[in-house]
Design a protein around this motif. Structure first.
Motif, PDB file in Angstrom:
ATOM      1  N   LYS A   6       0.798  -1.220   0.000  1.00 27.60           N
ATOM      2  CA  LYS A   6       0.000   0.000   0.000  1.00 27.60           C
ATOM      3  C   LYS A   6       0.830   1.268   0.000  1.00 27.60           C
ATOM      4  O   LYS A   6       0.505   2.206  -0.703  1.00 27.60           O
ATOM      5  CB  LYS A   6      -0.972   0.016   1.170  1.00 27.60           C
ATOM      6  CG  LYS A   6      -0.314   0.232   2.510  1.00 27.60           C
ATOM      7  CD  LYS A   6      -1.327   0.361   3.621  1.00 27.60           C
ATOM      8  CE  LYS A   6      -0.684   0.495   4.959  1.00 27.60           C
ATOM      9  NZ  LYS A   6       0.264   1.569   5.131  1.00 27.60           N
ATOM     10  N   ASP A   7       1.910   1.320   0.767  1.00 29.98           N
ATOM     11  CA  ASP A   7       2.716   2.541   0.831  1.00 29.98           C
ATOM     12  C   ASP A   7       3.355   2.853  -0.514  1.00 29.98           C
ATOM     13  O   ASP A   7       3.356   3.995  -0.958  1.00 29.98           O
ATOM     14  CB  ASP A   7       3.779   2.428   1.917  1.00 29.98           C
ATOM     15  CG  ASP A   7       3.178   2.421   3.315  1.00 29.98           C
ATOM     16  OD1 ASP A   7       2.094   3.017   3.502  1.00 29.98           O
ATOM     17  OD2 ASP A   7       3.778   1.817   4.213  1.00 29.98           O
ATOM     18  N   GLU A   8       3.882   1.829  -1.166  1.00 29.11           N
ATOM     19  CA  GLU A   8       4.493   2.029  -2.486  1.00 29.11           C
ATOM     20  C   GLU A   8       3.430   2.436  -3.510  1.00 29.11           C
ATOM     21  O   GLU A   8       3.644   3.337  -4.317  1.00 29.11           O
ATOM     22  CB  GLU A   8       5.192   0.753  -2.942  1.00 29.11           C
ATOM     23  CG  GLU A   8       5.914   0.918  -4.251  1.00 29.11           C
ATOM     24  CD  GLU A   8       6.656  -0.326  -4.677  1.00 29.11           C
ATOM     25  OE1 GLU A   8       7.109  -0.338  -5.830  1.00 29.11           O
ATOM     26  OE2 GLU A   8       6.789  -1.262  -3.883  1.00 29.11           O
ATOM     27  N   LYS A  10       0.582   3.933  -2.911  1.00 31.31           N
ATOM     28  CA  LYS A  10       0.138   5.295  -2.611  1.00 31.31           C
ATOM     29  C   LYS A  10       1.126   6.304  -3.174  1.00 31.31           C
ATOM     30  O   LYS A  10       0.731   7.301  -3.768  1.00 31.31           O
ATOM     31  CB  LYS A  10       0.001   5.481  -1.100  1.00 31.31           C
ATOM     32  CG  LYS A  10      -1.251   4.847  -0.524  1.00 31.31           C
ATOM     33  CD  LYS A  10      -1.305   4.821   0.985  1.00 31.31           C
ATOM     34  CE  LYS A  10      -1.073   6.117   1.655  1.00 31.31           C
ATOM     35  NZ  LYS A  10      -1.199   6.068   3.115  1.00 31.31           N
ATOM     36  N   LYS A  11       2.395   6.031  -2.998  1.00 27.01           N
ATOM     37  CA  LYS A  11       3.431   6.955  -3.451  1.00 27.01           C
ATOM     38  C   LYS A  11       3.510   7.009  -4.976  1.00 27.01           C
ATOM     39  O   LYS A  11       3.563   8.085  -5.567  1.00 27.01           O
ATOM     40  CB  LYS A  11       4.774   6.517  -2.876  1.00 27.01           C
ATOM     41  CG  LYS A  11       5.922   7.411  -3.240  1.00 27.01           C
ATOM     42  CD  LYS A  11       7.209   6.924  -2.601  1.00 27.01           C
ATOM     43  CE  LYS A  11       8.393   7.740  -3.034  1.00 27.01           C
ATOM     44  NZ  LYS A  11       9.646   7.212  -2.496  1.00 27.01           N
ATOM     45  N   GLN A  12       3.521   5.864  -5.632  1.00 28.15           N
ATOM     46  CA  GLN A  12       3.717   5.817  -7.082  1.00 28.15           C
ATOM     47  C   GLN A  12       2.451   6.068  -7.885  1.00 28.15           C
ATOM     48  O   GLN A  12       2.501   6.654  -8.954  1.00 28.15           O
ATOM     49  CB  GLN A  12       4.289   4.453  -7.490  1.00 28.15           C
ATOM     50  CG  GLN A  12       5.700   4.241  -7.041  1.00 28.15           C
ATOM     51  CD  GLN A  12       6.252   2.920  -7.526  1.00 28.15           C
ATOM     52  OE1 GLN A  12       5.629   2.214  -8.320  1.00 28.15           O
ATOM     53  NE2 GLN A  12       7.425   2.576  -7.052  1.00 28.15           N
ATOM     54  N   GLY A  14      -0.835   6.974  -6.376  1.00 32.73           N
ATOM     55  CA  GLY A  14      -1.895   7.736  -5.736  1.00 32.73           C
ATOM     56  C   GLY A  14      -3.039   6.855  -5.274  1.00 32.73           C
ATOM     57  O   GLY A  14      -4.183   7.282  -5.228  1.00 32.73           O
ATOM     58  N   ARG A  16      -5.749   4.833  -3.165  1.00 32.74           N
ATOM     59  CA  ARG A  16      -6.566   5.256  -2.024  1.00 32.74           C
ATOM     60  C   ARG A  16      -7.379   4.067  -1.526  1.00 32.74           C
ATOM     61  O   ARG A  16      -7.669   3.137  -2.265  1.00 32.74           O
ATOM     62  CB  ARG A  16      -7.525   6.365  -2.434  1.00 32.74           C
ATOM     63  CG  ARG A  16      -6.816   7.615  -2.896  1.00 32.74           C
ATOM     64  CD  ARG A  16      -7.876   8.679  -3.084  1.00 32.74           C
ATOM     65  NE  ARG A  16      -7.392  10.012  -2.980  1.00 32.74           N
ATOM     66  CZ  ARG A  16      -7.059  10.655  -1.857  1.00 32.74           C
ATOM     67  NH1 ARG A  16      -7.123  10.066  -0.705  1.00 32.74           N
ATOM     68  NH2 ARG A  16      -6.667  11.898  -1.882  1.00 32.74           N
TER      69      ARG A  16
END
Length: 44
Positions: A6-8, A10-12, A14, A16
């Protein structure tokens, strides 16, 4: 996509969280298939 990514995502991308569907999602109009290929199911 797996919760662990999820973090990757979200960063790459967007990505949600949709609490109603209990799934992660991305805006398909803003993300190309190539960018999201890692999280897409294999094509048949």
């Amino acid at each position: 996509m797996p919760y662990a990514d999820k973090d990757e995502a979200k960063k790459q991308l967007g990505a949600r969280w949709d609490p109603g569907r209990r799934k992660w999602y991305v805006d398909a109009a803003k993300v190309s298939r190539e960018q999201a290929a890692r999280w897409l199911p294999p094509s048949q």
